[in-house]
Design a protein around this motif. Structure first.
Motif, PDB file in Angstrom:
ATOM      1  N   GLN A  60      37.838  15.267 -47.391  1.00  0.00           N
ATOM      2  CA  GLN A  60      36.671  15.872 -46.754  1.00  0.00           C
ATOM      3  C   GLN A  60      36.528  17.323 -47.182  1.00  0.00           C
ATOM      4  OE1 GLN A  60      34.276  14.922 -44.680  1.00  0.00           O
ATOM      5  NE2 GLN A  60      34.862  12.783 -44.319  1.00  0.00           N
ATOM      6  N   VAL A  61      35.289  17.738 -47.323  1.00  0.00           N
ATOM      7  CA  VAL A  61      34.963  19.132 -47.600  1.00  0.00           C
ATOM      8  C   VAL A  61      33.931  19.568 -46.576  1.00  0.00           C
ATOM      9  CG1 VAL A  61      33.958  20.750 -49.247  1.00  0.00           C
ATOM     10  CG2 VAL A  61      35.422  18.899 -50.072  1.00  0.00           C
ATOM     11  N   GLN A  62      34.191  20.671 -45.932  1.00  0.00           N
ATOM     12  CA  GLN A  62      33.218  21.238 -45.003  1.00  0.00           C
ATOM     13  C   GLN A  62      32.555  22.434 -45.677  1.00  0.00           C
ATOM     14  OE1 GLN A  62      36.624  20.738 -43.750  1.00  0.00           O
ATOM     15  NE2 GLN A  62      35.865  18.665 -43.384  1.00  0.00           N
TER      16      GLN A  62
ATOM     17  N   THR B   4      21.124  14.149 -59.082  1.00  0.00           N
ATOM     18  CA  THR B   4      20.230  13.873 -57.964  1.00  0.00           C
ATOM     19  C   THR B   4      20.987  14.084 -56.657  1.00  0.00           C
ATOM     20  OG1 THR B   4      20.870  11.555 -57.975  1.00  0.00           O
ATOM     21  CG2 THR B   4      18.970  12.176 -59.331  1.00  0.00           C
ATOM     22  N   PRO B   5      20.272  14.241 -55.546  1.00  0.00           N
ATOM     23  CA  PRO B   5      20.965  14.452 -54.265  1.00  0.00           C
ATOM     24  C   PRO B   5      21.998  13.363 -53.948  1.00  0.00           C
ATOM     25  CG  PRO B   5      18.650  14.943 -54.019  1.00  0.00           C
ATOM     26  CD  PRO B   5      18.818  14.383 -55.381  1.00  0.00           C
ATOM     27  N   GLU B   6      21.748  12.152 -54.416  1.00  0.00           N
ATOM     28  CA  GLU B   6      22.665  11.048 -54.109  1.00  0.00           C
ATOM     29  C   GLU B   6      24.036  11.239 -54.752  1.00  0.00           C
ATOM     30  OE1 GLU B   6      18.658  10.159 -53.352  1.00  0.00           O
ATOM     31  OE2 GLU B   6      19.555  10.652 -55.297  1.00  0.00           O
ATOM     32  N   LYS B   7      24.111  12.079 -55.760  1.00  0.00           N
ATOM     33  CA  LYS B   7      25.383  12.319 -56.428  1.00  0.00           C
ATOM     34  C   LYS B   7      26.243  13.360 -55.707  1.00  0.00           C
ATOM     35  CE  LYS B   7      24.507   9.479 -59.832  1.00  0.00           C
ATOM     36  NZ  LYS B   7      23.168   9.022 -59.417  1.00  0.00           N
ATOM     37  N   TYR B   8      25.691  13.952 -54.667  1.00  0.00           N
ATOM     38  CA  TYR B   8      26.413  14.983 -53.910  1.00  0.00           C
ATOM     39  C   TYR B   8      26.807  14.392 -52.559  1.00  0.00           C
ATOM     40  CZ  TYR B   8      24.970  18.354 -57.429  1.00  0.00           C
ATOM     41  OH  TYR B   8      24.793  19.036 -58.609  1.00  0.00           O
ATOM     42  N   GLY B   9      28.090  14.335 -52.314  1.00  0.00           N
ATOM     43  CA  GLY B   9      28.572  13.634 -51.129  1.00  0.00           C
ATOM     44  C   GLY B   9      28.842  14.516 -49.928  1.00  0.00           C
ATOM     45  N   TYR B  10      28.938  15.800 -50.133  1.00  0.00           N
ATOM     46  CA  TYR B  10      29.201  16.721 -49.024  1.00  0.00           C
ATOM     47  C   TYR B  10      28.105  17.781 -48.989  1.00  0.00           C
ATOM     48  CZ  TYR B  10      33.845  14.636 -49.251  1.00  0.00           C
ATOM     49  OH  TYR B  10      34.885  13.746 -49.260  1.00  0.00           O
ATOM     50  N   TRP B  11      27.613  18.039 -47.771  1.00  0.00           N
ATOM     51  CA  TRP B  11      26.492  18.942 -47.593  1.00  0.00           C
ATOM     52  C   TRP B  11      26.764  19.921 -46.468  1.00  0.00           C
ATOM     53  CZ3 TRP B  11      21.923  18.706 -50.487  1.00  0.00           C
ATOM     54  CH2 TRP B  11      21.821  17.613 -51.362  1.00  0.00           C
ATOM     55  N   GLY B  12      26.208  21.115 -46.627  1.00  0.00           N
ATOM     56  CA  GLY B  12      26.204  22.047 -45.516  1.00  0.00           C
ATOM     57  C   GLY B  12      25.035  21.766 -44.589  1.00  0.00           C
ATOM     58  N   GLN B  13      24.926  22.585 -43.559  1.00  0.00           N
ATOM     59  CA  GLN B  13      23.880  22.368 -42.557  1.00  0.00           C
ATOM     60  C   GLN B  13      22.554  22.999 -42.959  1.00  0.00           C
ATOM     61  OE1 GLN B  13      26.030  24.785 -42.460  1.00  0.00           O
ATOM     62  NE2 GLN B  13      24.849  26.586 -41.844  1.00  0.00           N
ATOM     63  N   GLY B  14      22.579  23.844 -43.971  1.00  0.00           N
ATOM     64  CA  GLY B  14      21.368  24.487 -44.462  1.00  0.00           C
ATOM     65  C   GLY B  14      21.134  25.848 -43.851  1.00  0.00           C
ATOM     66  N   THR B  15      20.417  26.681 -44.607  1.00  0.00           N
ATOM     67  CA  THR B  15      20.032  28.004 -44.125  1.00  0.00           C
ATOM     68  C   THR B  15      18.575  28.244 -44.509  1.00  0.00           C
ATOM     69  OG1 THR B  15      20.622  30.362 -44.114  1.00  0.00           O
ATOM     70  CG2 THR B  15      20.865  29.217 -46.204  1.00  0.00           C
ATOM     71  N   GLN B  16      17.802  28.748 -43.559  1.00  0.00           N
ATOM     72  CA  GLN B  16      16.371  28.921 -43.775  1.00  0.00           C
ATOM     73  C   GLN B  16      16.099  30.194 -44.576  1.00  0.00           C
ATOM     74  OE1 GLN B  16      13.582  26.953 -42.695  1.00  0.00           O
ATOM     75  NE2 GLN B  16      12.448  28.355 -44.025  1.00  0.00           N
ATOM     76  N   VAL B  17      15.278  30.054 -45.594  1.00  0.00           N
ATOM     77  CA  VAL B  17      14.774  31.198 -46.350  1.00  0.00           C
ATOM     78  C   VAL B  17      13.261  31.212 -46.206  1.00  0.00           C
ATOM     79  CG1 VAL B  17      14.456  32.195 -48.639  1.00  0.00           C
ATOM     80  CG2 VAL B  17      16.680  31.243 -47.982  1.00  0.00           C
TER      81      VAL B  17
ATOM     82  N   TYR C  34      20.360  24.303 -49.063  1.00  0.00           N
ATOM     83  CA  TYR C  34      21.604  23.607 -48.797  1.00  0.00           C
ATOM     84  C   TYR C  34      22.560  23.758 -49.981  1.00  0.00           C
ATOM     85  CZ  TYR C  34      18.705  21.000 -45.435  1.00  0.00           C
ATOM     86  OH  TYR C  34      17.857  20.638 -44.425  1.00  0.00           O
ATOM     87  N   CYS C  35      23.824  23.938 -49.687  1.00  0.00           N
ATOM     88  CA  CYS C  35      24.800  23.782 -50.753  1.00  0.00           C
ATOM     89  C   CYS C  35      25.435  22.406 -50.608  1.00  0.00           C
ATOM     90  CB  CYS C  35      25.846  24.882 -50.744  1.00  0.00           C
ATOM     91  SG  CYS C  35      27.041  24.807 -49.415  1.00  0.00           S
ATOM     92  N   ALA C  36      25.901  21.890 -51.732  1.00  0.00           N
ATOM     93  CA  ALA C  36      26.446  20.541 -51.740  1.00  0.00           C
ATOM     94  C   ALA C  36      27.522  20.433 -52.811  1.00  0.00           C
ATOM     95  CB  ALA C  36      25.337  19.530 -51.999  1.00  0.00           C
ATOM     96  N   ALA C  37      28.483  19.566 -52.548  1.00  0.00           N
ATOM     97  CA  ALA C  37      29.574  19.290 -53.479  1.00  0.00           C
ATOM     98  C   ALA C  37      29.325  17.944 -54.152  1.00  0.00           C
ATOM     99  CB  ALA C  37      30.905  19.288 -52.751  1.00  0.00           C
ATOM    100  N   ARG C  38      29.432  17.945 -55.476  1.00  0.00           N
ATOM    101  CA  ARG C  38      29.137  16.738 -56.224  1.00  0.00           C
ATOM    102  C   ARG C  38      30.336  15.803 -56.228  1.00  0.00           C
ATOM    103  NH1 ARG C  38      25.812  16.516 -61.845  1.00  0.00           N
ATOM    104  NH2 ARG C  38      26.005  14.284 -62.211  1.00  0.00           N
ATOM    105  N   THR C  39      30.087  14.539 -55.889  1.00  0.00           N
ATOM    106  CA  THR C  39      31.164  13.559 -55.802  1.00  0.00           C
ATOM    107  C   THR C  39      30.980  12.380 -56.735  1.00  0.00           C
ATOM    108  OG1 THR C  39      30.011  12.557 -53.928  1.00  0.00           O
ATOM    109  CG2 THR C  39      31.758  14.152 -53.413  1.00  0.00           C
ATOM    110  N   ARG C  40      29.847  12.302 -57.440  1.00  0.00           N
ATOM    111  CA  ARG C  40      29.592  11.202 -58.365  1.00  0.00           C
ATOM    112  C   ARG C  40      29.083  11.753 -59.688  1.00  0.00           C
ATOM    113  NH1 ARG C  40      26.258   6.558 -55.016  1.00  0.00           N
ATOM    114  NH2 ARG C  40      27.827   6.103 -53.431  1.00  0.00           N
ATOM    115  N   ILE C  41      29.362  11.022 -60.769  1.00  0.00           N
ATOM    116  CA  ILE C  41      28.853  11.411 -62.067  1.00  0.00           C
ATOM    117  C   ILE C  41      27.442  10.866 -62.238  1.00  0.00           C
ATOM    118  CG2 ILE C  41      31.155  11.484 -63.084  1.00  0.00           C
ATOM    119  CD1 ILE C  41      30.561   8.754 -64.341  1.00  0.00           C
TER     120      ILE C  41
END
Length: 123
Positions: free
Chosen positions: A1-3, A106-119, A95-102
Motif C-alpha cells: 500500500q502507498v498513501q 491512462t488513469p487505469e494504470k495508476y493504482g494509488y491516488w491521493g485525495q486531491g487538492t483544488q486549484v 491528484y497525484c498517483a502512483a503507477r502500478t501497471r505498464i
C-alpha cells in the motif's frame, strides 16, 4: 500500500504560480513512477505530467509544456508539480498517483491516488 497526500492548492490570479506537493508513505516510494492528474468540473480526468521512478524521465501534456515542471525527491518521498503562468483553464482538482501497471499512461494504470487538492485560477 502507498498513501498519498497532496498539498499546495489554492486560489491564484491568472499568470501566477503554485507548487503542489505529494507526500507518500507506505511501501518504497522510489519503486513507483508517479503522475499528476487533474479533473475539471464536467470533464474527464487527464494526465498533466509524469515522472519515472528515478526522476530521470518526465513527460507532459501539451497544455502543461513550458509552464509546469514535475520533480521528485525520493529521499523525502515527495513528488512536486511546479505550475507557472497559470490560466483560468488550469482550474481543477489535482491528484497525484502512483503507477502500478505498464502500458499507456491512462488513469487505469495508476493504482494509488491521493485525495486531491483544488486549484482555482481567477481571471
Amino acid at each position: 500500500q502507498v498513501q498519498l497526500v497532496e498539498s499546495g492548492g489554492g486560489l491564484v490570479q491568472a499568470g501566477g504560480s503554485l507548487r503542489l506537493s505529494c507526500a507518500a508513505s507506505g511501501r518504497t516510494f522510489s519503486s513507483y513512477a508517479m503522475g499528476w492528474f487533474r479533473q475539471a468540473l464536467g470533464k474527464e480526468r487527464e494526465l498533466v505530467a509524469a515522472i519515472s521512478r528515478s526522476g530521470g524521465s518526465t513527460s507532459y501534456a501539451d497544455s502543461a509544456k513550458g509552464r509546469f515542471t514535475i520533480a521528485r525527491d525520493n529521499a523525502k518521498n515527495t513528488v512536486y508539480l511546479q505550475m507557472n503562468s497559470l490560466k483560468p483553464e488550469d482550474t481543477a482538482v489535482y491528484y497525484c498517483a502512483a503507477r502500478t501497471r505498464i502500458g499507456p499512461a491512462t488513469p487505469e494504470k495508476y493504482g494509488y491516488w491521493g485525495q486531491g487538492t483544488q486549484v482555482t485560477v481567477a481571471s
